[in-house]
Scaffold this active site. Structure first.
Site, PDB file in Angstrom:
ATOM      1  N   LYS A   1       0.826  -1.214   0.000  1.00 43.66           N
ATOM      2  CA  LYS A   1       0.000   0.000   0.000  1.00 43.66           C
ATOM      3  C   LYS A   1       0.859   1.262   0.000  1.00 43.66           C
ATOM      4  O   LYS A   1       0.354   2.357  -0.261  1.00 43.66           O
ATOM      5  CB  LYS A   1      -0.892  -0.024   1.246  1.00 43.66           C
ATOM      6  CG  LYS A   1      -1.984   1.002   1.260  1.00 43.66           C
ATOM      7  CD  LYS A   1      -2.779   0.868   2.565  1.00 43.66           C
ATOM      8  CE  LYS A   1      -3.838   1.952   2.689  1.00 43.66           C
ATOM      9  NZ  LYS A   1      -4.487   1.889   4.010  1.00 43.66           N
ATOM     10  N   LEU A   2       2.133   1.100   0.313  1.00 44.83           N
ATOM     11  CA  LEU A   2       3.049   2.242   0.413  1.00 44.83           C
ATOM     12  C   LEU A   2       2.488   3.305   1.356  1.00 44.83           C
ATOM     13  O   LEU A   2       2.311   4.462   0.981  1.00 44.83           O
ATOM     14  CB  LEU A   2       3.371   2.836  -0.973  1.00 44.83           C
ATOM     15  CG  LEU A   2       4.101   1.885  -1.920  1.00 44.83           C
ATOM     16  CD1 LEU A   2       4.286   2.514  -3.292  1.00 44.83           C
ATOM     17  CD2 LEU A   2       5.457   1.468  -1.354  1.00 44.83           C
TER      18      LEU A   2
ATOM     19  N   THR B   1       2.749 -12.846  15.482  1.00 39.37           N
ATOM     20  CA  THR B   1       3.767 -12.225  16.336  1.00 39.37           C
ATOM     21  C   THR B   1       3.756 -12.822  17.737  1.00 39.37           C
ATOM     22  O   THR B   1       2.710 -13.295  18.204  1.00 39.37           O
ATOM     23  CB  THR B   1       3.513 -10.697  16.434  1.00 39.37           C
ATOM     24  OG1 THR B   1       4.285 -10.137  17.500  1.00 39.37           O
ATOM     25  CG2 THR B   1       2.055 -10.386  16.710  1.00 39.37           C
ATOM     26  N   ASP B   2       4.890 -12.750  18.406  1.00 41.95           N
ATOM     27  CA  ASP B   2       4.942 -13.224  19.799  1.00 41.95           C
ATOM     28  C   ASP B   2       4.076 -12.361  20.718  1.00 41.95           C
ATOM     29  O   ASP B   2       3.732 -12.767  21.825  1.00 41.95           O
ATOM     30  CB  ASP B   2       6.391 -13.278  20.324  1.00 41.95           C
ATOM     31  CG  ASP B   2       7.148 -11.960  20.288  1.00 41.95           C
ATOM     32  OD1 ASP B   2       6.577 -10.937  19.851  1.00 41.95           O
ATOM     33  OD2 ASP B   2       8.328 -11.954  20.686  1.00 41.95           O
ATOM     34  N   GLU B   3       3.719 -11.160  20.237  1.00 37.19           N
ATOM     35  CA  GLU B   3       2.918 -10.278  21.092  1.00 37.19           C
ATOM     36  C   GLU B   3       1.529 -10.840  21.364  1.00 37.19           C
ATOM     37  O   GLU B   3       0.853 -10.399  22.290  1.00 37.19           O
ATOM     38  CB  GLU B   3       2.813  -8.885  20.467  1.00 37.19           C
ATOM     39  CG  GLU B   3       4.170  -8.234  20.312  1.00 37.19           C
ATOM     40  CD  GLU B   3       4.134  -6.720  20.360  1.00 37.19           C
ATOM     41  OE1 GLU B   3       3.130  -6.155  20.807  1.00 37.19           O
ATOM     42  OE2 GLU B   3       5.137  -6.118  19.945  1.00 37.19           O
TER      43      GLU B   3
ATOM     44  N   TYR C   1      -2.418  -3.269  18.909  1.00 44.95           N
ATOM     45  CA  TYR C   1      -1.696  -3.941  17.814  1.00 44.95           C
ATOM     46  C   TYR C   1      -1.714  -5.456  18.028  1.00 44.95           C
ATOM     47  O   TYR C   1      -2.073  -6.233  17.131  1.00 44.95           O
ATOM     48  CB  TYR C   1      -0.247  -3.436  17.729  1.00 44.95           C
ATOM     49  CG  TYR C   1       0.660  -4.414  17.019  1.00 44.95           C
ATOM     50  CD1 TYR C   1       0.496  -4.673  15.663  1.00 44.95           C
ATOM     51  CD2 TYR C   1       1.655  -5.118  17.717  1.00 44.95           C
ATOM     52  CE1 TYR C   1       1.288  -5.610  15.014  1.00 44.95           C
ATOM     53  CE2 TYR C   1       2.447  -6.045  17.079  1.00 44.95           C
ATOM     54  CZ  TYR C   1       2.262  -6.287  15.732  1.00 44.95           C
ATOM     55  OH  TYR C   1       3.042  -7.222  15.101  1.00 44.95           O
ATOM     56  N   ALA C   2      -1.324  -5.881  19.232  1.00 42.68           N
ATOM     57  CA  ALA C   2      -1.241  -7.311  19.512  1.00 42.68           C
ATOM     58  C   ALA C   2      -2.617  -7.968  19.375  1.00 42.68           C
ATOM     59  O   ALA C   2      -2.738  -9.088  18.856  1.00 42.68           O
ATOM     60  CB  ALA C   2      -0.675  -7.526  20.920  1.00 42.68           C
TER      61      ALA C   2
ATOM     62  N   LYS D   1      -3.479  -8.438  15.745  1.00 41.43           N
ATOM     63  CA  LYS D   1      -2.728  -9.574  15.175  1.00 41.43           C
ATOM     64  C   LYS D   1      -3.278 -10.904  15.688  1.00 41.43           C
ATOM     65  O   LYS D   1      -3.308 -11.901  14.960  1.00 41.43           O
ATOM     66  CB  LYS D   1      -1.236  -9.453  15.491  1.00 41.43           C
ATOM     67  CG  LYS D   1      -0.519  -8.351  14.737  1.00 41.43           C
ATOM     68  CD  LYS D   1      -0.511  -8.535  13.219  1.00 41.43           C
ATOM     69  CE  LYS D   1       0.494  -9.571  12.758  1.00 41.43           C
ATOM     70  NZ  LYS D   1       0.577  -9.636  11.269  1.00 41.43           N
TER      71      LYS D   1
ATOM     72  N   ASN E   1      11.945  -8.511  15.107  1.00 49.75           N
ATOM     73  CA  ASN E   1      12.927  -8.608  14.033  1.00 49.75           C
ATOM     74  C   ASN E   1      13.882  -7.419  14.070  1.00 49.75           C
ATOM     75  O   ASN E   1      13.490  -6.314  14.472  1.00 49.75           O
ATOM     76  CB  ASN E   1      12.216  -8.587  12.674  1.00 49.75           C
ATOM     77  CG  ASN E   1      11.707  -9.952  12.254  1.00 49.75           C
ATOM     78  OD1 ASN E   1      12.054 -10.454  11.199  1.00 49.75           O
ATOM     79  ND2 ASN E   1      10.884 -10.580  13.085  1.00 49.75           N
TER      80      ASN E   1
ATOM     81  N   ARG F   1      13.014  -8.193  25.155  1.00 46.82           N
ATOM     82  CA  ARG F   1      12.536  -8.636  23.847  1.00 46.82           C
ATOM     83  C   ARG F   1      13.498  -9.706  23.335  1.00 46.82           C
ATOM     84  O   ARG F   1      14.695  -9.673  23.636  1.00 46.82           O
ATOM     85  CB  ARG F   1      12.486  -7.463  22.852  1.00 46.82           C
ATOM     86  CG  ARG F   1      11.482  -6.369  23.226  1.00 46.82           C
ATOM     87  CD  ARG F   1      10.060  -6.888  23.167  1.00 46.82           C
ATOM     88  NE  ARG F   1       9.044  -5.883  23.455  1.00 46.82           N
ATOM     89  CZ  ARG F   1       8.508  -5.681  24.665  1.00 46.82           C
ATOM     90  NH1 ARG F   1       8.933  -6.387  25.710  1.00 46.82           N
ATOM     91  NH2 ARG F   1       7.556  -4.789  24.831  1.00 46.82           N
TER      92      ARG F   1
END
Ligand code: TYD
Length: 347
Positions: free
Chosen positions: A45-46, A135-137, A159-160, A163, A189, A223
Site C-alpha cells: 500500500k506504500l 507475532t509473539d505479542e 496492535y497485539a 494480530k 525482528n 525482547r
C-alpha cells in the site's frame, strides 16, 4: 508476497503492505536469490512505512512484479491471491505506540485485510500454502519461561489484539474451509530497511546524530531479537515442511533487556552512555516476550545469526546507508509530527 510457477503468468507470492515491508522486502530479496523458479509479486500500500526504496534493487528483477495497492481492495488483492501457489501475508500496521494513539487502521488492515485475503484464498485453485505472519505479542507479557504454540493468547495492546484476531481468523479458514494455512509467530525482528520508529533503527540513527535515545520506563523490558534473515530461512522451512493448520514460533533466542540493547548500540558506534534518556513508559508496556522454538527446530531450523555480530552489521548498515533513513527523519513531515507527538510529552 505472492508466488506462482511458470505455468501461471500473474502470480503473487507475497502480499505486503505498510509497516512490515521491512520483513517482506527482505523476504522478497531472499526468495529471488534462493528460489530460481519463483515468480514473485509484491503487493504494498506504500503507507508511511512501506517504501519503494526497500525494494530498490529488485524493482526491475525479471521475476518480480511490484503492485501498488491495498489488501483491503479485493479487486486488486483477490486476483493476485487467486493466481498464486503461495501467499505469505506480512501486510500489517505494526507499531505498538501508534496503535495506542489510534487503533482504527490496525483493525482495518490487520483484521479486515487478512479477512479479505482469506476470502480470496478460499477461491484460489492452485494455492498450496498461505502463511499468516503473526507475532509473539499475541501471547502477551510472559514474566518467566517461554511461550509455546499451545499457550493461551493474551494480547495486551491494540496492535497485539489485532494480530491475534488475524492469527485466529486465519486458523479458522483452515479448520472451516480447508485453506492451507500455516501461522508463524515471530519475535522482534532486526536488520536493514526497518522503519526508524522501531527501537533499533531509531536508537542507531539518533545515536549517529548524537541525539538522545528515549528509553521507556526502567529499560528492563525484555525482547527476543530475531535477525530478519533467520526469519526468512524459517519461512522457507515452514513453506517446505510445515503442516497445514499448525502454528510455529520463530524466535532468535536472544532475550535482551532494552537497556542492555541500548548500551550495545552505543558501544558499537563508540558513542557515550549519556545519550540514554529515560522517558515515561509506554502504556500497558509488555514486560517480557520469550518464545519456545522447539517445534520449528524439529523441522530442522535453527537461527544462524549471532546477535552481537548481527547487531553490529545492522548498525553498520544504517551508518553506511543514510540515503535510506535521512529523508524519513529529516524531510518527512509525517514522521516528524509522529516523533513530536510520541516523544515531546514523554521527556
Ligand atoms: P519496538 O521496537 O517498538 O517493538 P515492540 O514494541 O513491538 O516490542 O520496541 C521494542 C522495545 O523497546 C519495547 O520494549 C519498547 C522499547 N522502546 C523504547 O524504550 N524506546 C523507544 O523509543 C521505542 C520505540 C521502543
Amino acid at each position: 508476497f505472492f508466488q506462482a510457477e511458470d505455468d501461471i503468468r500473474d502470480k503473487l507470492v507475497t502480499g505486503v503492505q505498510t509497516c512490515d515491508l521491512p520483513i517482506c522486502s527482505n523476504f522478497v530479496r531472499h526468495a529471488l536469490q534462493t528460489h530460481a523458479d519463483w515468480n514473485v509479486n509484491t503487493l504494498d500500500k506504500l503507507t508511511y512505512a512501506g517504501r519503494r526504496e526497500n525494494l530498490h534493487d529488485v524493482m526491475d528483477h525479471d521475476r518480480h512484479v511490484f503492485v501498488h495497492g491495498d489488501i483491503l481492495d479485493a479487486a486488486v488483492s483477490g486476483p493476485l491471491v487467486e493466481q498464486s501457489h503461495l501467499v505469505v501475508h506480512f501486510a500489517a500496521e505494526t507499531h505498538v505506540d501508534r496503535s495506542i494513539m489510534a487503533a482504527g487502521e490496525f483493525i482495518r488492515t490487520d483484521v479486515e485485510g487478512t479477512f479479505t485475503l482469506l476470502e480470496a484464498a478460499r477461491r484460489a485453485p492452485h494455492l498450496r500454502r498461505f502463511v499468516q505472519i503473526s507475532t509473539d505479542e499475541v501471547y502477551g507479557s510472559v514474566p518467566t519461561g517461554s511461550s509455546r504454540e499451545t499457550d493461551e493468547l493474551r494480547p495486551r495492546n491494540p496492535y497485539a489484539a489485532s494480530k491475534a484476531g488475524a492469527d485466529r481468523l486465519a486458523y479458522s479458514y483452515w479448520a472451516t474451509h480447508g485453506v492451507p494455512i500455516i501461522i508463524t509467530r515471530a519475535s522482534n525482528n532486526y536488520g536493514p530497511y526497518q522503519f526508524p520508529e522501531k527501537v533499533i533503527p531509531l536508537f542507531v540513527t539518533n545515536a549517529i546524530d548524537d541525539r538522545p535515545l528515549p528509553l521507556y520506563g526502567d529499560g528492563r523490558n525484555v525482547r527476543d531479537w530475531l535477525h530478519v534473515l533467520d526469519h526468512c530461512r524459517a519461512l522457507d522451512v515452514v513453506i517446505d515442511r510445515g503442516v497445514d493448520g499448525e502454528v510455529y514460533n520463530v524466535g532468535g533466542g536472544n532475550d535482551v533487556m532494552n537497556v542492555d540493547l541500548t548500551r550495545r548500540i552505543l558501544q558499537v558506534l563508540g558513542k557515550p552512555l549519556s545519550l540514554i534518556t529515560p522517558v515515561a513508559d509506554r502504556q500497558g508496556h509488555d514486560r517480557r516476550y520469550s518464545l519456545d522454538t522447539t517445534k520449528l527446530r524439529g523441522l530442522g531450523w535453527t537461527p544462524q545469526v549471532d546477535f552481537a555480530q548481527g547487531l553490529a552489521e545492522t548498525v553498520a548498515w544504517y551508518r553506511d546507508n543514510p540515503w535510506w533513513w535521512r529523508p524519513i527523519k529529516e524531510q518527512d513531515p509525517q514522521f516528524q509530527a509522529y516523533y513530536r507527538a510520541q516523544y515531546n510529552s514523554r521527556t
